[in-house]
Design a protein around this motif. Structure first.
Motif, short mmCIF file in Angstrom:
data_model
loop_
_atom_site.label_atom_id
_atom_site.label_comp_id
_atom_site.label_asym_id
_atom_site.label_seq_id
_atom_site.Cartn_x
_atom_site.Cartn_y
_atom_site.Cartn_z
N VAL A 38 31.46 35.56 59.36
CA VAL A 38 32.38 34.87 60.26
C VAL A 38 31.75 34.76 61.65
N LEU A 39 31.74 33.55 62.17
CA LEU A 39 31.26 33.27 63.53
C LEU A 39 32.46 32.86 64.37
N THR A 40 32.76 33.62 65.41
CA THR A 40 33.90 33.30 66.27
C THR A 40 33.43 33.13 67.71
N GLY A 41 34.30 32.53 68.51
CA GLY A 41 34.01 32.31 69.92
C GLY A 41 34.96 31.30 70.50
N GLY A 42 35.16 31.38 71.79
CA GLY A 42 36.04 30.44 72.48
C GLY A 42 35.36 29.11 72.72
N PRO A 43 36.04 28.20 73.44
CA PRO A 43 35.46 26.89 73.71
C PRO A 43 34.20 27.00 74.56
N GLY A 44 33.18 26.22 74.18
CA GLY A 44 31.97 26.17 74.97
C GLY A 44 31.03 27.33 74.81
N THR A 45 31.22 28.17 73.79
CA THR A 45 30.38 29.36 73.65
C THR A 45 29.20 29.16 72.70
N GLY A 46 28.95 27.95 72.28
CA GLY A 46 27.76 27.67 71.49
C GLY A 46 27.92 27.81 69.99
N LYS A 47 29.14 27.73 69.49
CA LYS A 47 29.33 27.85 68.04
C LYS A 47 28.64 26.72 67.30
N THR A 48 28.75 25.49 67.82
CA THR A 48 28.17 24.34 67.14
C THR A 48 26.65 24.44 67.08
N GLN A 49 26.02 24.83 68.19
CA GLN A 49 24.56 25.00 68.19
C GLN A 49 24.14 26.04 67.17
N THR A 50 24.90 27.12 67.08
CA THR A 50 24.58 28.18 66.13
C THR A 50 24.71 27.68 64.70
N VAL A 51 25.76 26.92 64.43
CA VAL A 51 25.94 26.36 63.09
C VAL A 51 24.78 25.43 62.74
N LYS A 52 24.37 24.62 63.69
CA LYS A 52 23.24 23.72 63.46
C LYS A 52 21.99 24.51 63.09
N ALA A 53 21.77 25.62 63.80
CA ALA A 53 20.60 26.46 63.50
C ALA A 53 20.73 27.09 62.11
N ILE A 54 21.93 27.50 61.73
CA ILE A 54 22.15 28.07 60.39
C ILE A 54 21.82 27.05 59.31
N ILE A 55 22.25 25.81 59.51
CA ILE A 55 22.01 24.76 58.52
C ILE A 55 20.52 24.49 58.37
N GLU A 56 19.82 24.36 59.50
CA GLU A 56 18.39 24.06 59.44
C GLU A 56 17.60 25.22 58.85
N THR A 57 18.02 26.45 59.16
CA THR A 57 17.37 27.63 58.58
C THR A 57 17.57 27.66 57.08
N ALA A 58 18.76 27.30 56.63
CA ALA A 58 19.06 27.27 55.19
C ALA A 58 18.13 26.30 54.47
N LYS A 59 17.83 25.17 55.11
CA LYS A 59 16.93 24.20 54.48
C LYS A 59 15.54 24.78 54.29
N VAL A 60 15.06 25.45 55.34
CA VAL A 60 13.73 26.06 55.25
C VAL A 60 13.70 27.13 54.17
N LEU A 61 14.82 27.84 54.01
CA LEU A 61 14.91 28.90 53.00
C LEU A 61 15.05 28.34 51.58
N GLY A 62 15.17 27.02 51.47
CA GLY A 62 15.25 26.40 50.15
C GLY A 62 16.67 26.26 49.62
N LEU A 63 17.67 26.45 50.48
CA LEU A 63 19.07 26.26 50.05
C LEU A 63 19.39 24.76 50.19
N GLU A 64 19.40 24.06 49.09
CA GLU A 64 19.50 22.60 49.12
C GLU A 64 20.94 22.09 49.11
N ARG A 65 21.82 22.82 48.44
CA ARG A 65 23.20 22.32 48.29
C ARG A 65 24.05 22.88 49.43
N ILE A 66 24.07 22.13 50.53
CA ILE A 66 24.75 22.57 51.75
C ILE A 66 26.01 21.71 51.94
N LEU A 67 27.16 22.36 52.05
CA LEU A 67 28.44 21.67 52.23
C LEU A 67 29.05 22.05 53.56
#
Length: 729
Positions: free
Chosen positions: A334-363
């Motif tokens: 679980v990733l939590t945080g108030g407005p403007g605390t960078g949740k979206t940037q963190t999610v973007k990094a998680i998605i791109e890291t998943a691709k490098v790790l070979g996790l192809e089916r991302i929803l």
């Protein structure tokens, strides 16, 4: 009293009609009551029971209590009968074709000559002619049924819905157990109880007490989000609701015991669950325990993160990097945080890291369409609502489930605080145990509109989690973000000197409404669209509630004009161009509670009936994003105007401009998490209209009504065993 309808003044979607009745010899009167839907000028009706009423503005009126309608004989009357929706397989074009071919006495000919008389009409074959004949004959029977049900105290709309639900034996069903009407989701316990009294059902009836128990469970789930009630508390509440001396606690307790024995209720200790709530919570806990993800070495995760960080142009703080690492250290994170605390940037990094790790089916998913659209825009990956992800079918069952799981390596769910226990159960049951699930949300926002408090319970159970605290979004001069965090900390927001946060003090409710209307008009003049501006209020009712605000704002943005089509449904006028919201999940249309669209057109709408026939009905078409959805008249109860919505309904959405009404009229709803949620919906501009006193009450009140949920307890120990690298985190 018998006469001809000379004028119809008003016809509501609930069957309530006001009309003028001409009785010959220059005699006429105004009639009103629950009259037949589709009553037209020229209809002949016979009123067998009525009472005279005197209205302070309109004078003497006749309240119709029992009546019947003669079979229409005029050309237009017969056409209107056929196109009303009462005759299966006939719309506007076919109604005209039938009358053009068979004449004004078409109904009499069909009744006397049978279905074969219809076969001479082009396009009507064996099956359709039989359907039309059956509908005409059924209509004769239906009038008597409606009269019987209206004598019980039911409106025409209730009677029609009951007839469709229970069939021709509906009168016997209602006479035996009127509380079955509550199954229709339009009859309240109080209304069913009144009908029961009319029929003579005893106060201590098993049917009555069981219905009261069901009602209390449903009310507390809707009002307070409870999944269970304490046994003693339930008995006292039911006793107070029924208010009959002969219905004592012991008698209620006996019926509760019988319901437990029969499996309708589930008792755990002193906690009493409705069956559906019990299994939803239990199945959700089991599914959460089973999701393990795929074990990833910390060094491998860090390497993958470093390889994509520069490419995506994201520089992560230590807490954001820790969040990416933990997302792959456990099945659920679980990733939590108030407005403007960078949740979206963190999610973007998680998605791109998943691709490098070979996790192809991302929803990617979110509870609302607007939140899913925002998530898709900021991440560059397709996102959809949870209902569409699960492919909810008519009847509310998901296409994806334990037997047919989602093909998924990583699932990201944004605005997770909005997810109730039933939707969460459907989601997690449908996930493979090898999936990684990242829930993203704000722990300080309002709980879900539905029952349960899933995100809070999962956090309380000790799921791996990171709470982002540093503010990144917008510049540090953004008063929206800073004031949201001030409110969340129990501090009054700064109300002066900001370029994106405005407070306009008005004490009188009429003044609040006027300022909101003028502000709305001014924002439109500055180039903002109706989709950019969202007016919020804590409540639906009252002068500053959303229902009145919608009427006012409709007049500002979309006033009546001869060129605009419009359709009246009860007290609401729907016009082309209106902003509207769906308020109930409709699985057949694939439109879900909270979705907002624009009315594209009003008039005759082609719709397909259950036999595949394409017919034309009075209705309208709404555009939801890139989809057009048709509604016929009797489906409009699922739509409301959406220029203004409640703060609860705004969850999961962000808007360029938010205008919030906040007065002491809203006292019972004023709370810190409500004010915080409202402010955090705004991206570019926040306009708060009301009183400092109301704002101060809301900011000070941090008492959050506890919800009766057992999920955290069912998850005890579920997240104790983490992978070996977790200690490094």
């Amino acid at each position: 009293m018998e006469g001809i309808v000379s004028r119809v003044y008003y016809e509501g979607a609930d069957g309530f009609v006001i009309a003028r009745l001409s009785m010959g010899n220059n005699r006429s009167c105004t009639i009103l009551g629950d009259l037949l839907y589709g009553l037209e000028k020229g209809d002949t009706i016979k009123i067998s029971e009525y009472r005279i009423e005197n209205h302070k503005d309109y004078g003497e009126q006749v309240r119709v209590l029992s009546w019947s309608k003669a079979v229409p004989t005029t050309r237009q009357g017969v056409i209107e009968f056929f196109r009303s929706g009462l005759v299966k397989g006939v719309g506007d074009k076919r109604a005209h074709l039938i009358v053009n071919t068979l004449g004004e006495d078409a109904l009499k000919r069909i009744k006397d000559e049978g279905p074969d008389v219809l076969k001479i009409i082009p396009g009507i074959g064996e099956r359709l002619s039989q359907n039309i004949y059956d509908s005409v004959m059924e209509y004769q029977q239906l009038q008597g049924i409606v009269q019987d049900l209206s004598s019980f105290g039911m409106t025409f709309k209730m009677a029609m819905k009951a007839y469709k639900h229970f069939g021709p034996g509906v009168v016997d069903v209602v006479r035996l157990n009127p509380y079955k009407l509550i199954e229709l989701n339009m009859v309240s316990f109080a209304r069913a109880d009144a009908i029961a009294r009319n029929i003579g059902i005893k106060p201590c009836s098993h049917f009555r007490i069981k219905a009261a128990i069901d009602h209390v469970f449903a009310r507390e789930a809707q009002k307070s989000g409870h999944c269970y009630l304490l046994l003693d508390e339930l008995i006292h509440v039911v006793q107070d609701l029924l208010g009959e001396p002969e219905v004592d606690g012991d008698h209620i307790g006996e019926i509760v015991e019988s319901l437990i024995s029969g499996g309708d209720l589930k008792l755990e200790g002193l906690c009493l669950y409705g069956k559906s709530f019990y299994y939803a919570e239990k199945e959700l806990a089991v599914a959460l325990r089973e999701i393990k993800g795929t074990q990833k070495d910390l060094a491998v995760v860090l390497g993958a993160l470093m390889s994509c960080a520069d490419r995506i142009g994201v520089k992560l703080s230590p807490e954001q990097q820790r969040a990416v690492e933990m997302a792959f250290g456990h099945g659920v994170f679980v990733l939590t945080g108030g407005p403007g605390t960078g949740k979206t940037q963190t999610v973007k990094a998680i998605i791109e890291t998943a691709k490098v790790l070979g996790l192809e089916r991302i929803l990617l998913s979110a509870p609302t369409g607007r939140a899913a659209k925002v998530l898709s825009a900021v991440t560059g990956h397709e996102a959809q609502t949870l209902h569409r992800l699960l492919e909810m079918q008519p009847g509310g069952q998901p296409a994806y489930n334990a037997s047919n799981p989602l093909r998924c390596d990583l699932l990201v769910v944004d605005e997770a605080s909005m997810v109730d226990v039933f939707l969460a159960r459907d989601l997690f049951v449908a996930l493979p145990e090898t999936a990684h699930v990242v829930l993203v949300g704000d722990r300080d926002q309002l709980p879900p509109v539905g029952p349960g408090n899933v995100l809070k319970d999962i956090l309380a159970a000790g799921v791996p989690q990171v709470n982002l605290t540093r503010i990144y979004r917008q510049s540090e001069s953004s008063a929206i973000v800073l004031n949201a965090h001030r409110v969340n900390g129990g501090v009054m927001p700064v109300l002066k000197g900001a370029s994106d946060f405005f407070f306009i003090e008005k004490v009188e409710p009429a003044g609040v409404v006027d300022v909101i209307a003028r502000s709305y008009r001014r924002l439109l003049e500055k180039g903002y669209s109706v989709q950019d501006i969202q007016v919020l209020s804590p409540m639906r009712k009252g002068e500053t509630g959303v229902e009145n605000l919608n009427r006012v704002l409709q007049a500002v943005y979309n006033p009546a004009a001869p060129s605009k089509g419009e359709l009246v449904c009860g007290k609401t006028v729907f016009r082309v161009g209106d902003k509207v919201m769906q308020v109930k999940n409709d699985y057949s249309k694939q439109v879900f509670n909270g979705e907002v669209g624009i009315i594209e057109r009003v008039g005759l709408i082609p719709v397909e009936d259950e036999d595949g026939e394409v017919l034309e009905r009075d209705g309208l078409v709404v555009r939801f994003g890139d989809r057009e959805v048709a509604y016929v008249r009797d489906e409009l109860e699922n739509l409301v105007l959406a220029y203004a919505v409640t703060v609860h309904k705004s969850q999961g959405c962000e808007y360029p401009v938010v205008i919030l009404a906040l007065t002491t009229q809203h006292y019972v709803m004023l709370a810190r998490n409500l004010v915080y949620t409202a402010i955090s919906r705004a991206k570019e501009m926040m306009v708060l209209v009301g009183t400092r006193k109301a704002l101060a009450i809301g900011v000070k009140n941090d008492r959050v009504l506890a919800r009766n949920t057992g999920l955290a307890g069912r998850l005890e120990g579920a997240f104790d065993e983490v992978y070996r690298d977790a200690a490094v985190f």
